[in-house]
Design a protein around this motif. Structure first.
Motif, PDB file in Angstrom:
ATOM      1  N   GLU A  93       0.795  -1.226   0.000  1.00  0.00           N
ATOM      2  CA  GLU A  93       0.000   0.000   0.000  1.00  0.00           C
ATOM      3  C   GLU A  93       0.827   1.275   0.000  1.00  0.00           C
ATOM      4  O   GLU A  93       0.392   2.292  -0.526  1.00  0.00           O
ATOM      5  N   ASN A  94       2.001   1.257   0.589  1.00  0.00           N
ATOM      6  CA  ASN A  94       2.802   2.470   0.714  1.00  0.00           C
ATOM      7  C   ASN A  94       3.922   2.558  -0.314  1.00  0.00           C
ATOM      8  O   ASN A  94       4.812   3.382  -0.194  1.00  0.00           O
ATOM      9  N   GLY A  95       3.865   1.678  -1.326  1.00  0.00           N
ATOM     10  CA  GLY A  95       4.830   1.723  -2.413  1.00  0.00           C
ATOM     11  C   GLY A  95       4.175   2.313  -3.653  1.00  0.00           C
ATOM     12  O   GLY A  95       2.979   2.593  -3.673  1.00  0.00           O
ATOM     13  N   THR A  96       4.980   2.484  -4.698  1.00  0.00           N
ATOM     14  CA  THR A  96       4.470   3.011  -5.960  1.00  0.00           C
ATOM     15  C   THR A  96       4.548   1.919  -7.015  1.00  0.00           C
ATOM     16  O   THR A  96       5.635   1.556  -7.473  1.00  0.00           O
ATOM     17  N   TYR A  97       3.395   1.381  -7.373  1.00  0.00           N
ATOM     18  CA  TYR A  97       3.299   0.335  -8.394  1.00  0.00           C
ATOM     19  C   TYR A  97       3.478   0.972  -9.762  1.00  0.00           C
ATOM     20  O   TYR A  97       2.767   1.904 -10.118  1.00  0.00           O
ATOM     21  N   THR A  98       4.438   0.466 -10.550  1.00  0.00           N
ATOM     22  CA  THR A  98       4.736   1.067 -11.853  1.00  0.00           C
ATOM     23  C   THR A  98       4.181   0.284 -13.036  1.00  0.00           C
ATOM     24  O   THR A  98       4.144   0.812 -14.136  1.00  0.00           O
ATOM     25  N   ALA A  99       3.829  -0.979 -12.830  1.00  0.00           N
ATOM     26  CA  ALA A  99       3.358  -1.865 -13.905  1.00  0.00           C
ATOM     27  C   ALA A  99       4.444  -2.146 -14.946  1.00  0.00           C
ATOM     28  O   ALA A  99       4.151  -2.653 -16.029  1.00  0.00           O
ATOM     29  N   ALA A 100       5.696  -1.827 -14.641  1.00  0.00           N
ATOM     30  CA  ALA A 100       6.807  -2.121 -15.549  1.00  0.00           C
ATOM     31  C   ALA A 100       7.045  -3.630 -15.579  1.00  0.00           C
ATOM     32  O   ALA A 100       6.594  -4.361 -14.695  1.00  0.00           O
ATOM     33  N   GLY A 101       7.772  -4.084 -16.577  1.00  0.00           N
ATOM     34  CA  GLY A 101       8.146  -5.492 -16.626  1.00  0.00           C
ATOM     35  C   GLY A 101       9.095  -5.828 -15.495  1.00  0.00           C
ATOM     36  O   GLY A 101       8.920  -6.820 -14.780  1.00  0.00           O
ATOM     37  N   VAL A 102      10.130  -4.998 -15.342  1.00  0.00           N
ATOM     38  CA  VAL A 102      11.123  -5.141 -14.272  1.00  0.00           C
ATOM     39  C   VAL A 102      11.357  -3.767 -13.684  1.00  0.00           C
ATOM     40  O   VAL A 102      11.434  -2.778 -14.421  1.00  0.00           O
ATOM     41  N   GLU A 103      11.468  -3.708 -12.373  1.00  0.00           N
ATOM     42  CA  GLU A 103      11.680  -2.435 -11.680  1.00  0.00           C
ATOM     43  C   GLU A 103      12.786  -2.610 -10.650  1.00  0.00           C
ATOM     44  O   GLU A 103      12.861  -3.640  -9.990  1.00  0.00           O
ATOM     45  N   GLN A 104      13.632  -1.599 -10.531  1.00  0.00           N
ATOM     46  CA  GLN A 104      14.659  -1.593  -9.496  1.00  0.00           C
ATOM     47  C   GLN A 104      14.541  -0.304  -8.708  1.00  0.00           C
ATOM     48  O   GLN A 104      14.443   0.778  -9.287  1.00  0.00           O
ATOM     49  N   ASP A 105      14.541  -0.420  -7.394  1.00  0.00           N
ATOM     50  CA  ASP A 105      14.574   0.755  -6.528  1.00  0.00           C
ATOM     51  C   ASP A 105      15.508   0.401  -5.382  1.00  0.00           C
ATOM     52  O   ASP A 105      15.213  -0.482  -4.575  1.00  0.00           O
ATOM     53  N   GLY A 106      16.641   1.055  -5.346  1.00  0.00           N
ATOM     54  CA  GLY A 106      17.654   0.714  -4.347  1.00  0.00           C
ATOM     55  C   GLY A 106      18.127  -0.711  -4.577  1.00  0.00           C
ATOM     56  O   GLY A 106      18.413  -1.106  -5.707  1.00  0.00           O
ATOM     57  N   LYS A 107      18.165  -1.492  -3.510  1.00  0.00           N
ATOM     58  CA  LYS A 107      18.657  -2.867  -3.604  1.00  0.00           C
ATOM     59  C   LYS A 107      17.521  -3.886  -3.765  1.00  0.00           C
ATOM     60  O   LYS A 107      17.692  -5.055  -3.468  1.00  0.00           O
ATOM     61  N   ILE A 108      16.364  -3.409  -4.233  1.00  0.00           N
ATOM     62  CA  ILE A 108      15.235  -4.311  -4.463  1.00  0.00           C
ATOM     63  C   ILE A 108      14.885  -4.310  -5.946  1.00  0.00           C
ATOM     64  O   ILE A 108      14.686  -3.249  -6.555  1.00  0.00           O
ATOM     65  N   ILE A 109      14.829  -5.518  -6.515  1.00  0.00           N
ATOM     66  CA  ILE A 109      14.429  -5.707  -7.907  1.00  0.00           C
ATOM     67  C   ILE A 109      13.127  -6.494  -7.881  1.00  0.00           C
ATOM     68  O   ILE A 109      13.029  -7.526  -7.218  1.00  0.00           O
ATOM     69  N   THR A 110      12.122  -5.992  -8.598  1.00  0.00           N
ATOM     70  CA  THR A 110      10.857  -6.700  -8.713  1.00  0.00           C
ATOM     71  C   THR A 110      10.534  -6.888 -10.191  1.00  0.00           C
ATOM     72  O   THR A 110      11.015  -6.133 -11.042  1.00  0.00           O
ATOM     73  N   ALA A 111       9.724  -7.900 -10.483  1.00  0.00           N
ATOM     74  CA  ALA A 111       9.346  -8.177 -11.865  1.00  0.00           C
ATOM     75  C   ALA A 111       7.904  -8.667 -11.906  1.00  0.00           C
ATOM     76  O   ALA A 111       7.379  -9.196 -10.923  1.00  0.00           O
ATOM     77  N   ALA A 112       7.274  -8.484 -13.080  1.00  0.00           N
ATOM     78  CA  ALA A 112       5.844  -8.717 -13.231  1.00  0.00           C
ATOM     79  C   ALA A 112       5.444 -10.183 -13.326  1.00  0.00           C
ATOM     80  O   ALA A 112       4.354 -10.534 -12.904  1.00  0.00           O
ATOM     81  N   GLY A 113       6.268 -11.035 -13.903  1.00  0.00           N
ATOM     82  CA  GLY A 113       5.860 -12.432 -14.016  1.00  0.00           C
ATOM     83  C   GLY A 113       6.704 -13.208 -15.007  1.00  0.00           C
ATOM     84  O   GLY A 113       7.730 -12.734 -15.495  1.00  0.00           O
ATOM     85  N   ALA A 114       6.241 -14.397 -15.327  1.00  0.00           N
ATOM     86  CA  ALA A 114       7.000 -15.344 -16.152  1.00  0.00           C
ATOM     87  C   ALA A 114       7.421 -14.754 -17.500  1.00  0.00           C
ATOM     88  O   ALA A 114       8.506 -15.057 -17.996  1.00  0.00           O
ATOM     89  N   GLY A 115       6.585 -13.898 -18.077  1.00  0.00           N
ATOM     90  CA  GLY A 115       6.891 -13.319 -19.383  1.00  0.00           C
ATOM     91  C   GLY A 115       8.098 -12.405 -19.403  1.00  0.00           C
ATOM     92  O   GLY A 115       8.625 -12.109 -20.476  1.00  0.00           O
ATOM     93  N   VAL A 116       8.554 -11.960 -18.242  1.00  0.00           N
ATOM     94  CA  VAL A 116       9.734 -11.100 -18.171  1.00  0.00           C
ATOM     95  C   VAL A 116      10.873 -11.769 -17.393  1.00  0.00           C
ATOM     96  O   VAL A 116      11.785 -11.098 -16.922  1.00  0.00           O
ATOM     97  N   ALA A 117      10.836 -13.077 -17.308  1.00  0.00           N
ATOM     98  CA  ALA A 117      11.866 -13.813 -16.565  1.00  0.00           C
ATOM     99  C   ALA A 117      13.266 -13.582 -17.149  1.00  0.00           C
ATOM    100  O   ALA A 117      14.241 -13.496 -16.396  1.00  0.00           O
ATOM    101  N   LEU A 118      13.379 -13.468 -18.467  1.00  0.00           N
ATOM    102  CA  LEU A 118      14.681 -13.169 -19.076  1.00  0.00           C
ATOM    103  C   LEU A 118      15.192 -11.809 -18.612  1.00  0.00           C
ATOM    104  O   LEU A 118      16.325 -11.681 -18.148  1.00  0.00           O
ATOM    105  N   GLN A 119      14.345 -10.792 -18.726  1.00  0.00           N
ATOM    106  CA  GLN A 119      14.741  -9.440 -18.332  1.00  0.00           C
ATOM    107  C   GLN A 119      15.089  -9.371 -16.845  1.00  0.00           C
ATOM    108  O   GLN A 119      16.018  -8.665 -16.451  1.00  0.00           O
ATOM    109  N   PHE A 120      14.338 -10.095 -16.039  1.00  0.00           N
ATOM    110  CA  PHE A 120      14.607 -10.187 -14.594  1.00  0.00           C
ATOM    111  C   PHE A 120      16.018 -10.749 -14.372  1.00  0.00           C
ATOM    112  O   PHE A 120      16.815 -10.180 -13.621  1.00  0.00           O
TER     113      PHE A 120
END
Length: 182
Positions: free
Chosen positions: A128-155
């Motif tokens: 709730e207190n983060g900013t959802y970007t809907a990007a395929g892969v996102e990095q903020d500081g030392k945290i990397i997040t990704a949307a799902g299986a379709g972006v596993a390569l990019q992750f």
């Protein structure tokens, strides 16, 4: 050392594809069996982990990776030891990477507060207190997040990039013939 945690019901693509890319980069990574030595993924594919959770240690730890999938994400989250590894990484400025539903674990822990993140659509409310970007892969500081299986390569490529640099990641992209994957 990088640990990729596997729990019964993990999304196979989100675990195996980044694992392959990281090994191509010659980084030290081990798969860690959270719910046993051998687990079945969300699609019934059995995978045998390199080590069991009891054998994981904080020595030389650089990063942890949390694949999504159901009920894999729930099984990761209910493991006190996995929670402890996440806390350790957050407190010691180590990398944390999570894909698909797994960023919800970080959201529940408050680690996505005031951070940009992405995840599988529908899980964004778990931070709730983060900013959802809907990007395929996102990095903020030392945290990397990704949307799902379709972006596993990019992750996987992003993980290599943050640990070894863009040039090394680009070399792997080229070697794998992934011309439009970054």
């Amino acid at each position: 050392m990088i640990y990729l945690f596997l729990a019964e019901g993990f999304e196979e693509t989100e675990a195996i594809v980044p694992l392959d890319i990281i090994r191509r980069a010659e980084l030290e990574i081990k798969t860690v069996g959270v719910t046993g030595k051998t687990m079945k993924g969300a699609h019934g594919i059995p995978v045998t982990a390199d080590i069991e959770l009891k054998d994981a240690s904080f020595e030389n730890l650089k990063m942890i990776i949390l694949p999504g999938g159901m009920p894999g994400t729930l099984n990761l989250e209910k493991s006190e030891i996995v929670q402890y590894f996440i806390d350790f990484c957050a407190q010691h400025d180590k990398w944390i990477a999570a894909i698909c539903a797994a960023p919800s674990i970080l959201g529940h822990m408050g680690l996505l507060d005031k951070k940009r993140f992405t995840c599988f659509p529908g899980y964004e409310s778990q931070a709730e207190n983060g900013t959802y970007t809907a990007a395929g892969v996102e990095q903020d500081g030392k945290i990397i997040t990704a949307a799902g299986a379709g972006v596993a390569l990019q992750f996987g490529f992003k993980i290599v990039e943050v640990l070894l640099g863009k040039e090394r990641a680009d070399a792997i992209v080229a070697a794998m013939q992934c011309k439009n994957s970054k």
